[in-house]
Every structure is written in C-alpha cells, then in structure tokens.
Design an enzyme around this catalytic site. Structure first.
Site, PDB file in Angstrom:
ATOM      1  N   LYS A 122      10.759  67.417  51.807  1.00 16.44           N
ATOM      2  CA  LYS A 122      12.193  66.444  51.993  1.00 16.44           C
ATOM      3  C   LYS A 122      11.943  65.394  53.238  1.00 16.44           C
ATOM      4  O   LYS A 122      11.700  65.719  54.252  1.00 16.44           O
ATOM      5  CB  LYS A 122      13.400  67.246  52.596  1.00 16.44           C
ATOM      6  N   ALA A 165      23.494  64.857  52.134  1.00 20.38           N
ATOM      7  CA  ALA A 165      24.343  64.631  53.602  1.00 20.38           C
ATOM      8  C   ALA A 165      25.745  64.132  53.302  1.00 20.38           C
ATOM      9  O   ALA A 165      25.956  63.484  52.381  1.00 20.38           O
ATOM     10  CB  ALA A 165      23.577  63.642  54.368  1.00 20.38           C
ATOM     11  N   GLY A 166      26.503  64.595  53.949  1.00 14.15           N
ATOM     12  CA  GLY A 166      27.849  64.093  53.850  1.00 14.15           C
ATOM     13  C   GLY A 166      28.884  64.929  53.141  1.00 14.15           C
ATOM     14  O   GLY A 166      30.119  64.889  53.332  1.00 14.15           O
ATOM     15  N   ASN A 226      24.109  71.373  54.111  1.00 12.75           N
ATOM     16  CA  ASN A 226      23.892  72.274  55.114  1.00 12.75           C
ATOM     17  C   ASN A 226      25.176  72.619  55.919  1.00 12.75           C
ATOM     18  O   ASN A 226      25.773  73.531  56.049  1.00 12.75           O
ATOM     19  CB  ASN A 226      22.767  71.738  55.983  1.00 12.75           C
TER      20      ASN A 226
END
Lengths: 263, 72
Positions: free
Chosen positions: A105, A192-193, A214
């Site tokens: 990643k 993300a977010g 995460n």
C-alpha cells in the site's frame, strides 16, 4: 469468510482473488488480543501493517508478527508516514524484505494537517516500485486525473480517500469517487475517512470495489462489534449497488393504490 | 575509555559500542531479537536473511533493525 464472497462476488486484484471487500488496518487498537478478534470479526481478506524501527529499549509493544499469523491473514505493508518518494521507496523495499509477498500500500503524505497525499510524489514512487515488481495499491486523493495516471503507471488498485486519514468524516465527495470508479479499469478501494458502518456502506453504494478502514474499528468503544458492523455494511452497500437503487425524486409518490379508496 | 576490541556502530539512530568482528546475526541476537522477524538495513542496503551470518559490522556502520507494527 467464504460466504462474503458468495454474497457479493469475489474481488480480483492483480492475480489474486479476495473473498471479502473489506480491508482493515492494525493500528491504534487498545491491545493485540482485541485487534486479532476484531480482524477475525471483520471477515477481511487483507490486513495492512506499517514498517518501523524495532524499539531496542522495549518500552513499546513487540512486532505485530507475534500476534498476526501471516498464514491466516494476507499482510499488506504500507509506507505510512513517508513524505517523499525516496522515503516511500525505502520503506516499500523494507516491507517486502520483512514480508511474504510483493504487495504494497503506497502512501506518500503531502500535508501534515490533513494528511492528504502528495500525488506527484506518489506517482513518482509508483513508477519505480511497479518497475521493481511490486503490486502497488496506491492511496490517493479523490482526484480523477491522478487516479487515471496511477492506473497508467501500472498500479494494481487505486485507493482514493473518502476524507482525511483518521478523520471519520465519511465520503466528502461521492461524485468524484463514482467518477474515478467509472473511468478506471483497475479496482478502486476507498481508503481513509470511514467513520462508522454507514460510511462503508455509502462508499460501497458508489460502486467501488472495496473499502479500507482502520481508525473507525480500532478506536470504537467495542472494536470487535464495529468490525462486525463494517463487514455487514460493506456487504450491504455492495449488494445495494448491485441491486440498483430506485430513482430519487423530490416529491412523495404513494406506495399504495390511489384507486379503490372508500367514498 | 572504550575497549580497544570494540567498535562504534549506530543502531536505530543511537550510537552503540559493540565487540569488533560481530556478525549481523550476532548483533541481532544481542538485542534478543528473532532474526526471522526483522529486516536489517546496513548502510542503507537491505541484507537478505542468509547474509546475516556472513556479514560483519564495521566501525562507523549505520544499522537499522525494522519490523512490522500496527498501521493502517
């Protein structure tokens, strides 16, 4: 785990098939036992890890391989924390040496406050790493042109952000997420977010191929329950997308017959 | 005064005095680390695990011992 794939179709990235469309991180958990239990509850097919110096004074926790069996989980090393292409390439090579595969990643940060990526540096690093044989999954902005260029240089997946890393703001620009999905041929993973299950669901409803989260799981009051919720939401969003939603109208239209009413 | 049989190496950013003639493998074990779970970068070059026993650390070397930790 296999039922996830049966329900929503398998996801293919490069030459690999994944049973689940949910990808999870391993940072910020209250403890390693909770992390492992949450990862199992998520039904995930791929788990991200970071590369860092060993703490030789042992004041921090040991390496994550003490807790995560690479036979059980497909580990995806990241280049989190890197601000230049050169650093990201260095971390990528270390991750490959530490790990078990060529997957990566790629993440090159451009701004300390929002943690949005440096797209130019990301592209530069991606070019080098693809040439070195990495399967690069590139974290990027919700920017169409960058996504197309990342695909052009050979990334196996493009991972536009929903909103800043760790913000939990959900998808701030669903239109561009949809447009990126429409225009790219490689799998699109929203990364993300995501703040809670509905964000993962909304992301999947845009038609993307997967979601990576995460903080939303790790910092929930009950991470294991949230991991389960994310699993269901990812499936739910995927199914809703495949089902094809009704047209939205800014007017009420009765669901019951208007004829046959009593006098 | 430092022991004349010792050398100075930088390990994970910190100066350390280690025994001269130490192999990378011995250096890793001196920190009680499992060589199978870490990666060694010696002067910015990654060493493969089968090199650990053959390569010796030299005075002034910079060594990075890295591993996987939790991350997103």
């Amino acid at each position: 785990m296999s039922e996830d794939g049966a329900l929503t179709g398998h996801l293919r990235i490069a030459d690999q098939e994944f049973e689940s469309r949910l990808f999870v991180g391993t940072g910020k958990y209250p403890d390693n036992e909770t992390m492992v239990e949450a990862i199992r509850a998520s039904g995930t097919a791929m788990v991200t890890v970071a590369v860092r110096r060993v703490d030789l004074d042992r004041t921090q926790s040991e390496g994550i391989l003490f807790h995560l069996d690479p036979e059980e989980f497909f580990l995806l090393p990241n280049t989190a924390g890197c601000y230049t292409a050169e650093d990201a390439i260095r971390y990528a090579r270390l991750g490959r040496a530490a790990g078990f595969n060529e997957w990566l990643k790629l993440e090159v940060i451009g701004d300390e406050t929002t943690l949005v990526p440096d797209t130019q540096a990301t592209l530069e690093a991606a070019k080098t790493l693809v040439a070195e044989g990495f399967n690069v999954m590139a974290y990027t902005n919700d920017d169409l042109v960058t996504a197309l260029r990342l695909e052009d240089v050979g990334c196996v997946a493009v991972m536009p952000l929903a909103s800043p890393i760790g913000s939990g703001l959900g998808i701030v620009n669903p239109y561009f997420i949809r447009e990126i999905k429409r225009r790219c041929s490689v799998p699109i993973i929203v990364d993300a977010g995501v703040g809670t299950a509905s964000d993962a669901c909304v992301a999947m409803e845009q038609g993307v191929d997967g979601v990576l989260t995460n903080t939303a799981i790790a910092t929930a009051t009950d991470p294991v329950a949230m991991a389960h919720a994310m699993r269901l939401a990812t499936q739910s969003g995927r199914l809703a997308y495949l089902a094809g939603r009704m047209e939205a109208r800014e007017i009420g239209i009765p669901s019951s017959p208007t004829r046959g009413m009593l006098d | 005064m430092s022991d004349p049989g010792n050398i100075q190496v930088q390990v994970n950013g910190k100066e350390r005095e280690v025994q001269s003639g130490l192999s990378v493998h011995e250096l890793v074990e001196s920190f009680d680390l499992n060589p199978l779970l870490i990666v060694v970068e010696l002067n910015r070059e990654i060493l493969s695990r089968d090199q650990f026993k053959d390569v010796q650390v030299s005075d002034g070397d910079s060594v990075e011992l890295v591993h996987f930790v939790g991350g997103g």
